[in-house]
Design an enzyme around this catalytic site. Sequence first.
Site, PDB file in Angstrom:
ATOM      1  N   PHE A 125       1.117  -1.523   0.190  1.00  0.00           N
ATOM      2  CA  PHE A 125      -0.335   0.125  -0.081  1.00  0.00           C
ATOM      3  C   PHE A 125       1.341   0.853  -0.076  1.00  0.00           C
ATOM      4  CE2 PHE A 125      -2.531   3.325   1.945  1.00  0.00           C
ATOM      5  CZ  PHE A 125      -3.112   4.176   1.213  1.00  0.00           C
ATOM      6  N   ASP A 163       9.071   2.455   1.606  1.00  0.00           N
ATOM      7  CA  ASP A 163       8.391   3.588   2.277  1.00  0.00           C
ATOM      8  C   ASP A 163       7.838   3.256   3.364  1.00  0.00           C
ATOM      9  OD1 ASP A 163       6.147   4.821   3.317  1.00  0.00           O
ATOM     10  OD2 ASP A 163       4.347   3.495   0.751  1.00  0.00           O
ATOM     11  N   LYS A 216       2.668   9.692   8.029  1.00  0.00           N
ATOM     12  CA  LYS A 216       2.336   8.974   9.602  1.00  0.00           C
ATOM     13  C   LYS A 216       2.674   9.460  11.307  1.00  0.00           C
ATOM     14  CE  LYS A 216      -0.847   5.809   8.124  1.00  0.00           C
ATOM     15  NZ  LYS A 216      -0.024   5.087   6.466  1.00  0.00           N
TER      16      LYS A 216
HETATM   17  C1  PLP Z   1      -1.156   5.523   5.337  1.00  0.00           C
HETATM   18  C2  PLP Z   1      -0.136   5.169   4.032  1.00  0.00           C
HETATM   19  C3  PLP Z   1       0.132   5.591   2.924  1.00  0.00           C
HETATM   20  C4  PLP Z   1      -0.404   6.790   2.950  1.00  0.00           C
HETATM   21  O1  PLP Z   1      -0.913   7.635   3.488  1.00  0.00           O
HETATM   22  P1  PLP Z   1      -1.955   9.027   3.443  1.00  0.00           P
HETATM   23  O2  PLP Z   1      -0.905  10.411   4.530  1.00  0.00           O
HETATM   24  O3  PLP Z   1      -3.022   8.498   3.839  1.00  0.00           O
HETATM   25  O4  PLP Z   1      -1.399   9.647   2.475  1.00  0.00           O
HETATM   26  C5  PLP Z   1       1.143   5.413   1.609  1.00  0.00           C
HETATM   27  N1  PLP Z   1       2.099   4.811   2.645  1.00  0.00           N
HETATM   28  C6  PLP Z   1       2.160   3.473   3.416  1.00  0.00           C
HETATM   29  C7  PLP Z   1       2.769   2.412   3.779  1.00  0.00           C
HETATM   30  C8  PLP Z   1       1.321   3.928   4.719  1.00  0.00           C
HETATM   31  O5  PLP Z   1       0.706   2.928   5.540  1.00  0.00           O
END
Ligand code: PLP
Length: 390
Positions: A129, A214, A243
């Site tokens: 994701f 990521d 986050k």
């Molecule tokens: C939450 C998340 C995103 C997206 O972040 P947003 O602030 O919701 O745009 C991207 N990559 C990972 C691994 C995430 O957990």
Amino acid sequence: MNAPLYPTYARYDIAFERGEGAYLFDTDGRRYLDFATGIAVNALGHCHPKMVEAVKRQAGRLWHVSNLYRIPEQERVAAQLTENSFADAVFFCNSGAEAVETGLKTVRRFHHGEGDPRRWRVVTVEGAFHGRTLAELAAGRQEKHLAGFGPSVDGFDQVPFGDPEAMKRAVTDETAAILVEPVQGEGGVRPMPPGYLRALRGIADAAGVLLFYDEVQTGMGRTGKLFAHQWDDVAPDVMAIAKGLAGGFPVGACLASAKVAGAMTAGSHGSTFGGNPLAMAAAGAVLDVVLGDGFLDNARRIADLLNRKLGSVAAAHPGIVEEVRGLGLLIGLKCAVPAGGVVDALRDDGLLTVPAADNVVRFLPPLIADEGHADDAARILDGVCRRLGG
Ligand SMILES: *Cc1c(COP(=O)(O)O)cnc(C)c1O
């Protein structure tokens, strides 16, 4: 619930009006132990005094000026991040999606600058994701996220989870970067297998492609190190975080090595709000605390304790919880019964958690959690398992 809002969220019928440390209080005054932390965002819990003080002070001084000007608060946070990571330079934005998107642009631009513009594709891992922009939907390749959004953005390839040989085969002379979460969060709290990141580093170096992590969910101490990949000691070239970065203020960042960041010349990218003084006050306060003496040691200690306690509850109720997995305070309970029902039952008993793919319940405690919180969470889980009949 007829509020004039997009129906994009299947919300629980509950609203909170106050938070304090590891607890949230709903509009009826009921207290919850918050192991959802706004999906790994409230790293220091709610209303941490250092954050409140920093944001209050900044709110009375200066909120926003634009990146037309130097922003000392931004320079300070960039120094905190680069001094404690592989990176030499930081781009600030307002979300995980923008952080990953910045990274995707950076890896393309790097090869363009190297005179190799044919390298523009990015290889990702099944179950990933990476956010909700059109490009990130293509990167994650989840049918449920792509449905109805037209032809998928080109430039992404995907390989099976944790298989270095498949990755090696997928990297071609059109590949710009390998993009991976050290632990898949939304994908079901799935840590990459031991040695996998090191193998990816080798593949990337041999092929002349970039390694892009990521760490939007795994970063900022969530796994007990400032960044999850530091457990393996395998540095990337580019990394997205967000986050927990500002503990609840919307801030994202893309970090890169000097040679890679250097490709993003003046005018090549930008953000109106990114890294404004108010946001940076929040991020700076979080980093001051997380980088403080002993803070991450304590988070690791609580993580070990909580994992042990949840593990013994799980072992006693194999009909409900099949496995406890994850890294540090990013904990997944793979359930034998529908995970959504477990999340609901835990919430009824005063413990907030988050569902993830692969029928997993995520425990995302604040990094300030203590033994008492770990005890309470394990006790509530045990009660729910008994009630659900396992
Ligand atoms: C939450 C998340 C995103 C997206 O972040 P947003 O602030 O919701 O745009 C991207 N990559 C990972 C691994 C995430 O957990």
